[in-house]
Scaffold this motif. Structure first.
Motif, short mmCIF file in Angstrom:
data_model
loop_
_atom_site.label_atom_id
_atom_site.label_comp_id
_atom_site.label_asym_id
_atom_site.label_seq_id
_atom_site.Cartn_x
_atom_site.Cartn_y
_atom_site.Cartn_z
N GLY A 1 0.75 -1.18 0.07
CA GLY A 1 -0.08 -0.02 0.05
C GLY A 1 0.82 1.32 0.13
O GLY A 1 0.24 2.35 0.21
N LEU A 2 2.08 1.32 -0.18
CA LEU A 2 3.02 2.40 -0.13
C LEU A 2 2.57 3.29 -1.46
O LEU A 2 2.55 2.65 -2.50
N GLU A 3 2.94 4.55 -1.23
CA GLU A 3 2.73 5.25 -2.57
C GLU A 3 4.00 5.48 -3.13
O GLU A 3 3.95 6.23 -4.27
N ILE A 4 5.23 5.16 -2.74
CA ILE A 4 6.39 5.46 -3.19
C ILE A 4 6.71 4.26 -4.02
O ILE A 4 6.44 3.24 -3.70
N PRO A 5 7.93 4.38 -4.99
CA PRO A 5 8.24 3.13 -5.57
C PRO A 5 8.80 2.12 -4.84
O PRO A 5 9.57 2.42 -3.63
N VAL A 6 8.52 0.74 -4.81
CA VAL A 6 9.09 -0.21 -4.11
C VAL A 6 10.02 -1.30 -5.00
O VAL A 6 9.78 -1.58 -6.17
N TYR A 7 11.11 -1.44 -4.46
CA TYR A 7 12.17 -2.16 -5.01
C TYR A 7 12.32 -3.39 -4.27
O TYR A 7 12.69 -3.08 -2.74
N ALA A 8 12.40 -4.63 -4.63
CA ALA A 8 12.44 -5.73 -3.68
C ALA A 8 13.65 -6.70 -4.36
O ALA A 8 13.57 -6.82 -5.56
N ASP A 9 14.29 -7.26 -3.30
CA ASP A 9 15.29 -8.36 -3.82
C ASP A 9 14.40 -9.70 -4.36
O ASP A 9 13.55 -9.98 -4.02
N CYS B 1 5.75 -8.76 7.22
CA CYS B 1 6.35 -7.55 6.98
C CYS B 1 5.66 -6.32 7.79
O CYS B 1 4.87 -6.61 8.47
N GLY B 2 6.44 -5.09 7.95
CA GLY B 2 5.85 -4.26 8.51
C GLY B 2 4.50 -3.51 8.13
O GLY B 2 3.91 -3.91 6.92
N GLY B 3 3.40 -3.14 8.97
CA GLY B 3 2.08 -2.87 8.59
C GLY B 3 1.98 -1.20 8.21
O GLY B 3 0.67 -0.93 8.17
N ASN B 4 2.91 -0.44 8.31
CA ASN B 4 2.81 0.88 7.79
C ASN B 4 1.85 1.53 9.11
O ASN B 4 0.92 2.35 8.79
N ASP C 1 2.86 -12.54 0.31
CA ASP C 1 3.09 -13.08 -0.78
C ASP C 1 3.64 -11.77 -1.71
O ASP C 1 2.74 -11.25 -2.45
N MET C 2 4.95 -11.56 -1.61
CA MET C 2 5.14 -10.07 -2.39
C MET C 2 4.82 -10.05 -3.83
O MET C 2 4.26 -8.77 -4.17
N ALA C 3 4.85 -11.14 -4.51
CA ALA C 3 4.69 -11.13 -5.88
C ALA C 3 3.16 -10.78 -6.05
O ALA C 3 2.69 -9.98 -6.94
N ARG C 4 2.20 -11.37 -5.23
CA ARG C 4 0.62 -11.08 -5.22
C ARG C 4 0.33 -9.81 -4.41
O ARG C 4 -0.46 -8.97 -5.19
N ASP C 5 1.14 -9.58 -3.54
CA ASP C 5 0.64 -8.44 -2.79
C ASP C 5 1.18 -6.90 -3.01
O ASP C 5 0.54 -6.06 -2.79
N VAL C 6 2.08 -7.10 -3.70
CA VAL C 6 2.77 -6.06 -4.06
C VAL C 6 3.21 -6.02 -5.75
O VAL C 6 4.47 -5.88 -5.98
N PRO C 7 2.05 -5.79 -6.43
CA PRO C 7 2.35 -6.31 -7.68
C PRO C 7 3.07 -5.30 -8.60
O PRO C 7 3.83 -5.36 -9.39
N SER C 8 3.18 -3.90 -7.90
CA SER C 8 4.02 -2.95 -8.74
C SER C 8 5.67 -2.84 -8.36
O SER C 8 6.39 -2.23 -9.12
N ALA C 9 5.97 -3.75 -7.21
CA ALA C 9 7.38 -4.03 -7.07
C ALA C 9 8.41 -4.41 -8.41
O ALA C 9 7.89 -4.99 -9.22
N THR C 10 9.35 -3.71 -8.02
CA THR C 10 10.33 -3.85 -9.11
C THR C 10 11.37 -4.98 -8.62
O THR C 10 12.09 -4.78 -7.31
#
Ligand code: ATP
Ligand code: MG
Length: 576
Positions: free
Chosen positions: A336-344, A355-358, A368-377
């Motif tokens: 749910g972050l509004e800034i770009p997310v980069y993930a290993d 993970c943290g809940g903000n 599940d990063m791929a499912r829950d943060v689809p915009s991640a690079t």
């Protein structure tokens, strides 16, 4: 030694944190003048001279020629490459009486390119390889480890010039080989690691790392092949996929009151840190970004910079973290972050993670990063660590080692020659920009690294090739005429046999002499005492041995000369 300037100390200097610094001060090798600036006393200077001699022999053999450039360098040359602006506060800048800008050279690419472009006009004058051994100044932020990281230190810097890349690669290889010979002859155990070509650009770069637990650099070495690299540079094979199925349960909130650090959260949830996702907020090129790695990993900032494409990158302050996540520090997460997310990449297949809940005191489960943060690079953003799989062989895994960078070779290509217009007439009649390589050795750092690698509680164990002297001769009862006569005779005979001898004739007790001998670390020790001498013998030992042995007086010179010869020969062969 009664007339030598070798002031030894019993107490440990307050500002010394590494072994080499402690022993070099206590042993009377160096003395501090200012932070990171030292005087070399006779013992220290002899060590430096020996290292320099080995360097000169090997570089001359490799076809390089020695020159000397000035320490005070006019700003104009640095302005030509733009480094006058770019080089940060490590560059010591000053003005002459007319107000012209100068710097104290921290490295000499600009000066040498200027020298070469004025004289070298044709491909027939190439290849050319020039080196110097000189005091450099870098206003290091934390000059705290004695000669390991000084502000003024001695460097050997070499520069190669070639008409094309193919030939430049040969020059590079010749220096790479010469470096191996030099460090072997210095008695060092080292590894050559592939290094980042970083901000400078260029084609190829290797660091020569002396393995020592006190080293500032972390490197990984494969247990299955020869590959070794900087943790920032290491190429890892793709991580194994998670066994958990892709259609796991949906995200859920978990209360984690006051649990902020990875360790606290892992303990509280009773899961390993590898089940957590660590989210860090960085400022890259002025904008906030979130970076995720597995809880047990660290971010590879060198890689991150490249992936993000930012020149400048730093960790965000507490205020910026709260602005970006809406939560106090410790509860940042990627969802749910509004800034770009980069993930290993490792997180791409990780399921059922936390993970943290903000929000304060909240974490999320079933991530599940791929499912829950689809915009991640997704990219490789973690530093290589123990157990990571090697990308260069089939089944090797990395071990982590600490190292001291004593040498660096770098194929620069045209990074300096292009802006400075250093061209030659090519064989085809056209002007060609020269291809350049640069090659550094930290001469004073080599001395420190040798101590970091070779010492015990009592002091230094110098490799014979760079020891200040080869033989330490101790007169245990200097007031006894018989002892002194025997010592004087041995001193002369050892010298005649070509050995370098330090003679301890001081009016000190035997205990103090043995302690100083251990501290100074000369490899071969001969002690002449009244009682043993009465039986026609002296005591002999290698510095590294625990026990001395008795040797007839008439045999000792031959024995020591033979041992020194064999050891020198061994080190030479190592370097051949
Ligand atoms: P480091 O990462 O340790 O600061 P560097 O990458 O800045 O080193 P280079 O510019 O490649 O170093 O310099 C060539 C060599 O000079 C290094 O390999 C190192 O052995 C030595 N050196 C660099 N800085 C120092 C220093 N402050 N004190 C002593 N030796 C140094
Ligand atoms: Mg540096």
């Amino acid at each position: 030694m009664s007339r030598a300037f070798t002031p030894t100390l019993k107490e440990v200097p307050a500002d010394a944190q590494v072994v080499s610094h402690v022993f070099m001060i206590r042993g009377g090798f160096i003395r501090r003048v200012a932070a990171g600036v030292y005087n070399f006393l006779p013992l220290g200077w002899r060590v430096i001279n020996k290292i320099e001699r080995i360097i000169r022999e090997e570089l001359d053999k490799a076809g390089a020629q020695e020159v000397l450039m000035p320490a005070a360098v006019p700003a104009e040359l640095w302005q030509e490459t733009g480094r006058w602006q770019k080089y940060g506060p490590e560059l010591l800048r000053f003005k002459d009486r007319k107000g012209a800008d100068f710097c104290f050279g921290p490295t000499h690419e600009e000066v040498i390119v200027d020298m070469v472009r004025r004289e070298v006009k044709s491909y027939r004058d190439l290849p050319l390889n020039l080196y110097q051994i000189q005091g450099k100044f870098r206003d290091e932020l934390r000059p705290r480890a004695g000669l390991m990281r000084g502000r003024e230190f001695i460097m050997k810097d070499a520069y190669s010039f070639d008409v094309d890349l193919e030939s430049a690669r040969k020059s590079y290889q010749a220096m790479y080989d010469a470096y191996g010979h030099i460090f072997s002859r210095c008695g060092l155990s080292f590894r050559v690691v592939e290094a980042d070509t970083g901000a400078i650009g260029g084609d190829m770069s290797h660091e020569f790392q002396v393995l020592a637990s006190s080293g500032e650099d972390t490197l990984v070495a494969c247990d299955g092949c020869d590959y070794a690299a900087n943790v920032e540079q290491a190429e890892m094979a793709a991580p194994a996929a998670d066994e958990a199925p892709a259609d796991g349960p949906a995200l859920e909130s978990v209360a984690t009151p006051g649990k902020k650090t990875i360790d606290e959260v892992a303990d509280f949830l009773e899961v390993p840190a590898s089940r957590l996702v660590k989210t860090l907020i960085y400022v890259a090129g002025g904008k906030a970004i979130a970076v995720c790695v597995r809880g047990d990993r660290t971010v590879n900032e060198v890689r991150l910079k490249k992936v993000v494409g930012a020149d400048e990158l730093f960790a965000a302050g507490d205020k910026q973290v709260t602005e970006a996540t809406g939560a106090p520090v410790g509860f940042a997460g990627p969802v749910g972050l509004e800034i770009p997310v980069y993930a290993d990449v490792e997180l791409q297949g990780l399921r059922g993670a936390y993970c943290g809940g903000n929000a304060a005191d909240v974490h999320l489960g079933n991530l599940d990063m791929a499912r829950d943060v689809p915009s991640a690079t997704f990219d490789t953003l973690r530093a290589a660590g123990a157990g990571d799989r090697c990308a260069r062989c089939d089944d090797g895994a990395f071990m982590v080692e600490r190292g001291i960078e004593v040498g660096h070779v770098f194929l620069l290509e045209r990074v300096y020659t292009e802006p400075m217009k250093a061209t030659v007439l090519g064989e085809d009649g056209k002007q060609a920009v020269m291809e350049m390589g640069c090659y550094g050795i930290g001469v004073t750092r080599v001395a420190a690294a040798a101590i970091e690698q070779n010492h015990d509680e009592g002091g230094i164990l110098w490799p014979l090739s760079i020891a200040p002297y080869e033989v330490h001769l101790l007169a245990l009862q200097p007031k006894d005429q018989g002892v002194m006569d025997a010592c004087e005779r041995l001193y002369k005979e050892l010298g005649d046999a070509g050995l370098e001898v330090l003679f301890d004739d001081r009016k000190e007790r035997p205990g103090a002499k043995f302690a100083d001998a251990d501290l100074i670390g000369i490899p071969l020790r001969i002690a002449v005492g009244k009682r043993t001498l009465g039986e026609g013998e002296v005591e002999f030992k290698w510095r590294a041995d625990a026990e001395a042995s008795r040797v007839p007086v008439e045999d000792i010179v031959g024995k020591v000369a033979e041992l020194a010869r064999t050891e020198k020969e061994r080190l030479r062969r190592l370097g051949a």
